[in-house]
Design an enzyme around this catalytic site. Structure first.
Site, mmCIF file in Angstrom:
data_model
loop_
_atom_site.group_PDB
_atom_site.id
_atom_site.type_symbol
_atom_site.label_atom_id
_atom_site.label_comp_id
_atom_site.label_asym_id
_atom_site.label_seq_id
_atom_site.Cartn_x
_atom_site.Cartn_y
_atom_site.Cartn_z
ATOM 1 C CG ASP A 315 -66.646 -14.547 -47.241
ATOM 2 O OD1 ASP A 315 -66.029 -15.603 -47.070
ATOM 3 O OD2 ASP A 315 -67.870 -14.422 -47.100
ATOM 4 C CG ASP A 508 -71.231 -13.059 -45.234
ATOM 5 O OD1 ASP A 508 -70.527 -12.807 -44.252
ATOM 6 O OD2 ASP A 508 -71.574 -14.206 -45.559
ATOM 7 C CG ASP A 512 -66.397 -12.888 -43.338
ATOM 8 O OD1 ASP A 512 -65.684 -13.876 -43.083
ATOM 9 O OD2 ASP A 512 -67.186 -12.856 -44.294
#
Length: 615
Positions: A315, A508, A512
Site C-alpha cells: 500500500d 497500514d 487494508d
C-alpha cells in the site's frame, strides 16, 4: 541453570562416578547386578516411570519407552555397565536440550517484561496504585519518569520522551505532549504524564502483543507438522523393525543373544529426539528473535510462508510514505477564491479521520462546526457529499466528480488531487502532497536485491503514484484503486506468481484488512496505533519502518534454512547408524553417543535462529 536442571546434573555426576568406581569392584552374579542397579536407578528412574505411564495412557511409542526397553534388555543380557552408560548419555542429552529450550524461553520472557505490574490511578483527588485490569476507559492515570505506560491512552498533561524499544526494537525515544496518543509497554523516561485511558487492559497494545507471542506456537509450520506425522509413524515402524531383527535372523543363523543385542542397539539409535526437539525450537527461536526486533509473527506457518515470498505488494499511504499530508496548491475555478475552496472542503470533511481530511482542516484553519454541516455521506475511495450551510457540497476524487456529472478541471502535479463542487458546479481543486519515508527506498532496494518483485497499489492519481514508484524503484504500480479494486488486483497477482512461492501484502492496517487477509502473508505497518492491523495481519511490524520487512524476510529464510539443515542432517545420520547397528558394526554406547551428539548439534544449530534478527 534452574533447580531441576541442577538436580539432573548432580544425578548424572553421581551415576557416572559410581559407574567408574564399579569397574574396580570384583563382584559376580546377582551382587554385580544389584550394584549396577544403584547408578542405573539413580539416573534412569524417571525415564522408567514415564515409560510405564506412557503404556498405561496408550502413548507407548516415545523415546522413554525406547530407552527403557533398550536398557532393561541390556541388563537382561548381562551388559550392566553398557546399560548405565546409555542412560547417562541419554540424560546428558536431555539436560542439554532442557537448557537450550530454557534459554529460548528466557529470550521470550525478556519481551514479556513489557507487561505492567500496576497503574497509578487518580481517584477522589489522590493517586492510588491499582492493577491495570481495574482501570476503565476515561479514567486518568499518572505515569512517572522511569515507569512503564500501563494502558493505552491520550496525554492530557505533561511533556516527555517515551522509550519504545520493547515494542519496536528501536532505541530512539519518541517525544509526546498534550493530545498525543501513547501505548502500553513504552517506558516514560523524562517528564511526568497524566494520561486519559482509552482502552481497557484486555484490549491494550501490550496485552495483544503478549497474547500473540504466547500463542504463536499454536500455528505450526508445514515442517513442524511433517515432523509430528513422521514421529507418529516412524517410532512404531522402528519398534517393529527391532523386533524383526531380534527374531527373524536367529531362526536361520542362530546366535540369539547377538541379534537381541543388535535389536536393542537399533532401538537406542532410533530415538527421534533430534528432529522432535530441534525443528520446533528453530521456529520458536526465530519467532522470539523477531519479537525482540519489533516484528511479531503469529505462528511458524507465517514465518515459513514469508521465507518463500517472491512478490511483495505495498500500500502507498502510511506504508511507503509518512501519511502526513500537506496542502501543496489550491487551484480555484474562475470566480472562486482559495479560502472558499478550502473552507468548503474542510467543513465537509470535518467528521473524517482520513489523513487527507486532516490536512484540509489544518490548511483551512477553521474550528469544527458540526452545526454548519448536515447529511454527510462518505464513500470509500470516492469522497464526501454533505450540506454545508445548506448548500450541496461534494469533496473527493475525479471519480466522484464524474459520478455527479460535474465538469471539472484536472489538477496536474505530484500529489493527491481533491476536487470541490457546490450546487453541482466545480469550485476548485486542491493538490495534497505526501512525503516518502526515509527508509522506504533502501527497503525496496533490499527486497529487489533479494530477487523479490515489488508492486504498489494506491488510490492516488496516476501521476502521483508513478512518481512515487519511480523514486522508490518499485517494479509495478496500479493507481486510482478503490478498496475492492485492491483485492481484485491482488487476486490477479496471486494467479501470476511463480509456483511454490508466496505473495505478501504490506499495509497500514487501517483500511487494508480485506487485502491483508487475502494475501498469502499479510504484514501490517505502523501497528502501534492500529487495532485493525493486529487483527487482520499475520505479521505485525511494530513501527513505521519499512526496512523491517527485509529483516523479517531474513529471519524467516534463516529459520527455514536451519530447519532444513536439521532435518537432512538428523535423518542422514539416523538412517546411517540404524544400518550400522543392524549389521552389528556399532555397539549400544556408540549408538547413544551418536544419537545424543546429533541432538546436541541440531539443537545448537536451532539456537542460531535466536540471533537471526540482529543486523
Amino acid at each position: 541453570m534452574n533447580r531441576k536442571q541442577k538436580r539432573m546434573l548432580a544425578r548424572i555426576l553421581v551415576s557416572a562416578a559410581l559407574l567408574a568406581a564399579l569397574q574396580f569392584v570384583p563382584a559376580e552374579g546377582l551382587l554385580r547386578l544389584a550394584l549396577y542397579l544403584v547408578p542405573y536407578l539413580i539416573i534412569g528412574y524417571d525415564v522408567l516411570r514415564r515409560a510405564v505411564l506412557g503404556v498405561v495412557h496408550g502413548e507407548v511409542f516415545d523415546e522413554n519407552f525406547l530407552m527403557a526397553v533398550a536398557t532393561v534388555g541390556a541388563l537382561a543380557l548381562g551388559e550392566y555397565g553398557e546399560s548405565v552408560e546409555v542412560m547417562v548419555f541419554y540424560q546428558l542429552g536431555e539436560l542439554f536440550q532442557s537448557y537450550a529450550v530454557g534459554k529460548s524461553r528466557r529470550s521470550i520472557a525478556a519481551l514479556m517484561d513489557i507487561r505492567p505490574d500496576s497503574a497509578n490511578l487518580e481517584k477522589d483527588g489522590a493517586v492510588v496504585t491499582v492493577s491495570p485490569e481495574e482501570v476503565q476507559p476515561g479514567q486518568i492515570i499518572v505515569v512517572r519518569p522511569g515507569e512503564k505506560v500501563p494502558l493505552d491512552g491520550r496525554v492530557v498533561e505533561g511533556i516527555s520522551a517515551l522509550n519504545t524499544s520493547a515494542l519496536t526494537g528501536e532505541s530512539l525515544p519518541r517525544d509526546v505532549a498534550e493530545g498525543d496518543e501513547v501505548v502500553s509497554g513504552c517506558v516514560n523516561t523524562t517528564g511526568l504524564l497524566r494520561v486519559e485511558v482509552t482502552k481497557p487492559f484486555g484490549q491494550s497494545t501490550v496485552s495483544r502483543i503478549l497474547d500473540l507471542v504466547e500463542n504463536s506456537s499454536m500455528k505450526k509450520a508445514r515442517a513442524e507438522n511433517f515432523i509430528t506425522r513422521f514421529a507418529r509413524w516412524y517410532t512404531p515402524a522402528v519398534c517393529i523393525g527391532a523386533l524383526a531383527l531380534a527374531v527373524l535372523p536367529p531362526l536361520f543363523l542362530g546366535g540369539w543373544g547377538e541379534w537381541v543385542r543388535r535389536a536393542l542397539t537399533f532401538l537406542v539409535i532410533s530415538c527421534p529426539c533430534a528432529l522432535v526437539i530441534s525443528v520446533p525450537l528453530a521456529f520458536f527461536g526465530g519467532i522470539g528473535g523477531a519479537s525482540r526486533a519489533g516484528i511479531l509473527v503469529k505462528g511458524g506457518n507465517y514465518l515459513e510462508a514469508l521465507a518463500s515470498t517472491r512478490t511483495v505488494v505495498f500500500d502507498k499511504t502510511g506504508t511507503l510514505t509518512q501519511g502526513v499530508f500537506e496542502v501543496a496548491r489550491v487551484l480555484p475555478a474562475p470566480g472562486a477564491e482559495e479560502s472558499r475552496v478550502l473552507e468548503a472542503a474542510a467543513l465537509a470533511e470535518q467528521f473524517s479521520s482520513h489523513p487527507i481530511a486532516l490536512s484540509l482542516r489544518r490548511a483551512a484553519g477553521i474550528e469544527a462546526a458540526p452545526d454548519r454541516v448536515k447529511e454527510v455521506t462518505e464513500t470509500a475511495g470516492h469522497g464526501v457529499t454533505a450540506l454545508v450551510d445548506g448548500v450541496p457540497t461534494a469533496v473527493g476524487s475525479a471519480r466522484l466528480m464524474e459520478q455527479l456529472g460535474v465538469a471539472f478541471r484536472p489538477v496536474e502535479g505530484a500529489g493527491s488531487a481533491v476536487y470541490v463542487a457546490q450546487n453541482g458546479e466545480f469550485l476548485g481543486g486542491v493538490l495534497i502532497s505526501d512525503k516518502e519515508k526515509p527508509t522506504a527506498k533502501a527497503a525496496v532496494k533490499a527486497l529487489r536485491d533479494g530477487g523479490v518483485r515489488t508492486v504498489m497499489l494506491t488510490g492516488d492519481g496516476e501521476a502521483a503514484a508513478r512518481q512515487t514508484a519511480a523514486s522508490l524503484g518499485i517494479d509495478e504500480v496500479h493507481a486510482q484503486l478503490l478498496p475492492g479494486d485492491k483485492v481484485a488486483c491482488v487476486e490477479q497477482l496471486l494467479a501470476q506468481k511463480p509456483r511454490r512461492t508466496t505473495l505478501a501484502f504490506v499495509g497500514d492496517g487501517i483500511n487494508d484488512a480485506p487485502v491483508l487477509s487475502r494475501a498469502d502473508v499479510g504484514i501490517a505497518m505502523g501497528a502501534m496505533g492500529s487495532d485493525a492491523a493486529i487483527e487482520a495481519a499475520d505479521i505485525v511490524l511494530m513501527d513505521d519502518d519499512p526496512a523491517k520487512l527485509s529483516l523479517a524476510m531474513k529471519v524467516a529464510r534463516r529459520c527455514l534454512a536451519v530447519v532444513r539443515q536439521n532435518i537432512v542432517f538428523a535423518l542422514a545420520v539416523k538412517f546411517g547408524c540404524l544400518a550400522l547397528g543392524a549389521f552389528g558394526l556399532v555397539g549400544m554406547q556408540a549408538a547413544i553417543f551418536a544419537d545424543v551428539g546429533v541432538m546436541v548439534l541440531a539443537v545448537l544449530n536451532s539456537m542460531r535462529t535466536l540471533g537471526a534478527a540482529k543486523n
